[in-house]
Motif scaffolding. Structure first.
Motif, PDB file in Angstrom:
ATOM      1  N   CYS A 243       0.819  -1.211   0.000  1.00 43.62           N
ATOM      2  CA  CYS A 243       0.000   0.000   0.000  1.00 43.62           C
ATOM      3  C   CYS A 243       0.851   1.259   0.000  1.00 43.62           C
ATOM      4  N   ALA A 244       0.386   2.270  -0.712  1.00 38.46           N
ATOM      5  CA  ALA A 244       1.061   3.569  -0.712  1.00 38.46           C
ATOM      6  C   ALA A 244       0.020   4.669  -0.631  1.00 38.46           C
ATOM      7  N   ALA A 245       0.442   5.843  -0.154  1.00 34.24           N
ATOM      8  CA  ALA A 245      -0.491   6.946   0.030  1.00 34.24           C
ATOM      9  C   ALA A 245       0.041   8.240  -0.556  1.00 34.24           C
ATOM     10  N   VAL A 246      -0.882   9.032  -1.095  1.00 32.18           N
ATOM     11  CA  VAL A 246      -0.580  10.377  -1.564  1.00 32.18           C
ATOM     12  C   VAL A 246      -1.405  11.316  -0.693  1.00 32.18           C
ATOM     13  N   ALA A 247      -0.746  12.049   0.185  1.00 35.49           N
ATOM     14  CA  ALA A 247      -1.465  12.940   1.087  1.00 35.49           C
ATOM     15  C   ALA A 247      -0.586  14.119   1.444  1.00 35.49           C
ATOM     16  N   GLY A 248      -1.214  15.251   1.742  1.00 38.08           N
ATOM     17  CA  GLY A 248      -0.446  16.451   2.077  1.00 38.08           C
ATOM     18  C   GLY A 248      -0.463  16.763   3.556  1.00 38.08           C
ATOM     19  N   GLY A 260       1.232   1.148   8.037  1.00 43.02           N
ATOM     20  CA  GLY A 260       2.296   0.551   7.234  1.00 43.02           C
ATOM     21  C   GLY A 260       2.324   0.938   5.770  1.00 43.02           C
ATOM     22  N   MET A 261       1.609   1.999   5.388  1.00 40.77           N
ATOM     23  CA  MET A 261       1.663   2.417   3.982  1.00 40.77           C
ATOM     24  C   MET A 261       2.972   3.140   3.696  1.00 40.77           C
ATOM     25  N   HIS A 262       3.396   3.057   2.447  1.00 44.25           N
ATOM     26  CA  HIS A 262       4.523   3.855   1.981  1.00 44.25           C
ATOM     27  C   HIS A 262       3.970   5.258   1.698  1.00 44.25           C
ATOM     28  N   VAL A 263       4.556   6.285   2.344  1.00 42.15           N
ATOM     29  CA  VAL A 263       4.036   7.656   2.183  1.00 42.15           C
ATOM     30  C   VAL A 263       5.156   8.576   1.701  1.00 42.15           C
ATOM     31  N   PRO A 264       5.363   8.665   0.387  1.00 37.56           N
ATOM     32  CA  PRO A 264       6.443   9.518  -0.107  1.00 37.56           C
ATOM     33  C   PRO A 264       6.085  10.997   0.045  1.00 37.56           C
ATOM     34  N   GLU A 265       7.108  11.833   0.166  1.00 37.47           N
ATOM     35  CA  GLU A 265       6.877  13.289   0.156  1.00 37.47           C
ATOM     36  C   GLU A 265       6.682  13.700  -1.299  1.00 37.47           C
ATOM     37  N   ILE A 266       5.601  14.426  -1.558  1.00 40.16           N
ATOM     38  CA  ILE A 266       5.331  14.845  -2.928  1.00 40.16           C
ATOM     39  C   ILE A 266       5.397  16.365  -2.999  1.00 40.16           C
ATOM     40  N   PRO A 267       6.387  16.896  -3.731  1.00 42.62           N
ATOM     41  CA  PRO A 267       6.509  18.351  -3.802  1.00 42.62           C
ATOM     42  C   PRO A 267       5.209  18.964  -4.327  1.00 42.62           C
ATOM     43  N   ASN A 291       2.562  -0.811  -6.454  1.00 38.91           N
ATOM     44  CA  ASN A 291       1.744  -1.137  -5.284  1.00 38.91           C
ATOM     45  C   ASN A 291       0.418  -1.753  -5.717  1.00 38.91           C
ATOM     46  N   ASP A 292      -0.204  -2.498  -4.790  1.00 41.32           N
ATOM     47  CA  ASP A 292      -1.510  -3.091  -5.082  1.00 41.32           C
ATOM     48  C   ASP A 292      -2.638  -2.121  -4.739  1.00 41.32           C
ATOM     49  N   PHE A 293      -2.351  -1.223  -3.814  1.00 40.74           N
ATOM     50  CA  PHE A 293      -3.389  -0.331  -3.298  1.00 40.74           C
ATOM     51  C   PHE A 293      -2.786   1.061  -3.154  1.00 40.74           C
ATOM     52  N   VAL A 294      -3.414   2.037  -3.769  1.00 42.85           N
ATOM     53  CA  VAL A 294      -2.945   3.417  -3.614  1.00 42.85           C
ATOM     54  C   VAL A 294      -4.101   4.265  -3.102  1.00 42.85           C
ATOM     55  N   PHE A 295      -3.804   5.030  -2.086  1.00 46.35           N
ATOM     56  CA  PHE A 295      -4.793   5.882  -1.451  1.00 46.35           C
ATOM     57  C   PHE A 295      -4.414   7.340  -1.694  1.00 46.35           C
ATOM     58  N   VAL A 296      -5.394   8.151  -2.074  1.00 49.14           N
ATOM     59  CA  VAL A 296      -5.151   9.581  -2.288  1.00 49.14           C
ATOM     60  C   VAL A 296      -6.106  10.375  -1.405  1.00 49.14           C
ATOM     61  N   ASN A 297      -5.568  11.317  -0.646  1.00 49.12           N
ATOM     62  CA  ASN A 297      -6.412  12.224   0.143  1.00 49.12           C
ATOM     63  C   ASN A 297      -6.243  13.631  -0.396  1.00 49.12           C
ATOM     64  N   ILE A 298      -7.382  14.295  -0.653  1.00 54.30           N
ATOM     65  CA  ILE A 298      -7.332  15.700  -1.066  1.00 54.30           C
ATOM     66  C   ILE A 298      -8.094  16.514  -0.036  1.00 54.30           C
ATOM     67  N   LYS A 299      -7.358  17.365   0.665  1.00 50.98           N
ATOM     68  CA  LYS A 299      -7.875  18.029   1.867  1.00 50.98           C
ATOM     69  C   LYS A 299      -8.720  19.268   1.563  1.00 50.98           C
ATOM     70  N   ALA A 300      -8.561  19.851   0.383  1.00 42.83           N
ATOM     71  CA  ALA A 300      -9.070  21.208   0.129  1.00 42.83           C
ATOM     72  C   ALA A 300     -10.572  21.388   0.422  1.00 42.83           C
ATOM     73  N   GLY A 301     -11.388  20.370   0.124  1.00 42.26           N
ATOM     74  CA  GLY A 301     -12.832  20.503   0.342  1.00 42.26           C
ATOM     75  C   GLY A 301     -13.167  20.711   1.805  1.00 42.26           C
ATOM     76  N   ASP A 302     -12.430  20.060   2.670  1.00 43.80           N
ATOM     77  CA  ASP A 302     -12.659  20.201   4.113  1.00 43.80           C
ATOM     78  C   ASP A 302     -12.343  21.623   4.566  1.00 43.80           C
ATOM     79  N   ILE A 303     -11.272  22.175   4.012  1.00 40.28           N
ATOM     80  CA  ILE A 303     -10.873  23.538   4.393  1.00 40.28           C
ATOM     81  C   ILE A 303     -11.957  24.535   3.980  1.00 40.28           C
ATOM     82  N   ALA A 304     -12.443  24.393   2.743  1.00 35.66           N
ATOM     83  CA  ALA A 304     -13.508  25.287   2.274  1.00 35.66           C
ATOM     84  C   ALA A 304     -14.761  25.121   3.128  1.00 35.66           C
ATOM     85  N   GLY A 305     -15.029  23.892   3.564  1.00 34.34           N
ATOM     86  CA  GLY A 305     -16.187  23.633   4.424  1.00 34.34           C
ATOM     87  C   GLY A 305     -16.041  24.321   5.772  1.00 34.34           C
TER      88      GLY A 305
END
Ligand code: ZN
Ligand code: ZN
Length: 408
Positions: A243-248, A260-267, A291-305
């Motif tokens: 598993c890997a994750a894309v999150a800010g 235990g996900m792989h969480v790389p820093e993404i510029p 990876n078999d599973f990739v998770f992406v979180n996009i925070k912006a909607g929560d901030i606007a809320g």
């Protein structure tokens, strides 16, 4: 039967309620979002209660549930999550606290719980107190965003069941007390850390300069929210998938690391409204290769809320949609793609609410149910029905032909 890969895209807090200024539509209903709608058209949709009916999820408990971890069993305060978010690798025996840098007067009375919302110099201040030995316990302290920090106590015989030092108001700081007898050593270590770090911070050059500049000195650290990771176990151990994750945002990154996900820093992936959507989409595609599973979180909607800003929220929907469009164009059709939210953050509430969130899944073994739009109301007629967050991983693994047979 070949096992498929899974892409889970979580639009943080994007789900909403009718907005008067949008003709009683939700931002999702009001926005132009061809890619999200295409996903719904090619897949199966439904509603999801991320924790349960009538439960208002935090982002942390919500993500634990989405990954298949019962938050009622594994959630032990935000300290460990925040610690993992700053990149500290927690050991099983560690006890972690969330902390504020604060300003106290001569009698340890809190004058400012956030030390004037200090932004600069916290890494130097943290550097002056980390590594402190408290008997046979070591204190690891790291600055987090703005006035926040994380304290990790490492040593034998620690227990997270202690009370907060942070009084949460402008009054004299509290002494941490053990809630159970086994936690006496931990409470003593926290209290010693608070006292000795105060002495170090008082005379630190950063604080002397702040006083000269007429700013409140960050002369105290207030720990709260003690917790330990207990025996979470990784997603690899649970599901046999890489598993890997894309999150800010740190909180979400922390949870991903804890499972235990792989969480790389993404510029460019900031976790803010200015996040680089394209960089996130490209990173997700790249991570799917290995990876078999990739998770992406996009925070912006929560901030606007939270800001109560419906115009920005509509724009966030359209930005995410553009990212999704690019992503889907280059995606192998066999990949199971799930699009959902971790909770609703209605602009009328300016906070999270218990309203269920839309979910749509396409690709792999997903059925096609005739739902044509991805929004809070359209999906309710979908064949996925109404699920709980904890059901999501088993459902996705099933559609990816990764579920195991029960019986002969
Ligand atoms: Zn959230
Ligand atoms: Zn939120």
């Amino acid at each position: 039967m070949s096992q498929k890969k899974i892409l889970l895209i979580v639009c943080d807090g994007l789900s909403d309620r009718p907005v008067r200024e949008l003709d009683r539509k939700t931002p999702l209903q009001a926005a132009r979002k061809p890619a999200m709608d295409a996903l719904a058209r090619h897949g199966v949709s439904g509603l999801m209660d991320v924790i349960g009916h009538g439960i208002v999820p935090g982002s942390d408990t919500a993500h634990l549930a989405l990954f298949g971890y019962d938050p009622y069993k594994v959630y032990t305060g935000r300290g460990p999550i925040e610690a993992a978010g700053t990149g500290i690798e927690l050991h099983r025996e560690d006890v972690a606290f969330r902390c504020n840098f604060a300003t106290v007067d001569g009698s340890m009375r809190v004058v400012d719980r956030r030390a004037g919302r200090i932004k600069k110099g916290t890494s130097e201040l943290a550097g002056a107190v980390t590594g402190m030995r408290l008997g046979d316990v070591t204190a690891i302290f790291k600055e987090s965003s703005e006035h926040r920090g994380v304290l990790v106590l490492r040593g034998e015989g620690l227990d997270h069941r202690v009370t907060d030092v942070d009084p949460h108001h402008e009054e004299v700081i509290l002494e941490s007390r053990p809630i159970v007898p086994e936690a006496a050593k931990t409470a003593q270590a926290v209290n010693e850390f608070v006292q000795r770090s105060h002495e170090v911070l008082l005379s630190h050059p950063i604080n002397e300069q702040r006083v000269k500049d007429g700013l409140p000195p960050a002369n105290a650290i207030l720990p709260r929210g003690a917790g330990s990771t207990r025996e979470l176990g990784t997603m690899k151990e649970r599901y046999g998938i890489d598993c890997a994750a894309v999150a800010g945002v740190n909180l979400v990154k922390g949870i991903c690391r804890m499972v235990g996900m792989h969480v790389p820093e993404i510029p460019g992936a900031t976790g803010g409204l200015d996040t680089d959507y394209r960089a996130k989409g490209e990173a997700a595609l790249r991570l799917l290769e290995s990876n078999d599973f990739v998770f992406v979180n996009i925070k912006a909607g929560d901030i606007a809320g939270h800001d109560g800003d419906y115009r920005t929220k509509v724009r966030v929907v359209e930005n995410i949609d553009a990212m999704l469009g690019l992503l889907l164009k280059d995606l192998h059709e066999e990949v199971v793609v799930a699009l959902t939210c971790d909770h609703s953050t209605p602009v009328s509430v300016k906070d999270h609410s218990a309203d269920p969130v839309p979910i749509t899944v396409s690709g792999g073994g997903a059925r096609v149910d005739g739902i044509k739009e991805f929004d809070e109301v359209s999906v309710a007629g979908g064949a996925l029905g109404r699920i709980r967050g904890m059901d999501l991983m088993p459902i996705l693994l099933g559609m990816a032909d990764r579920a195991s047979k029960f019986g002969a």
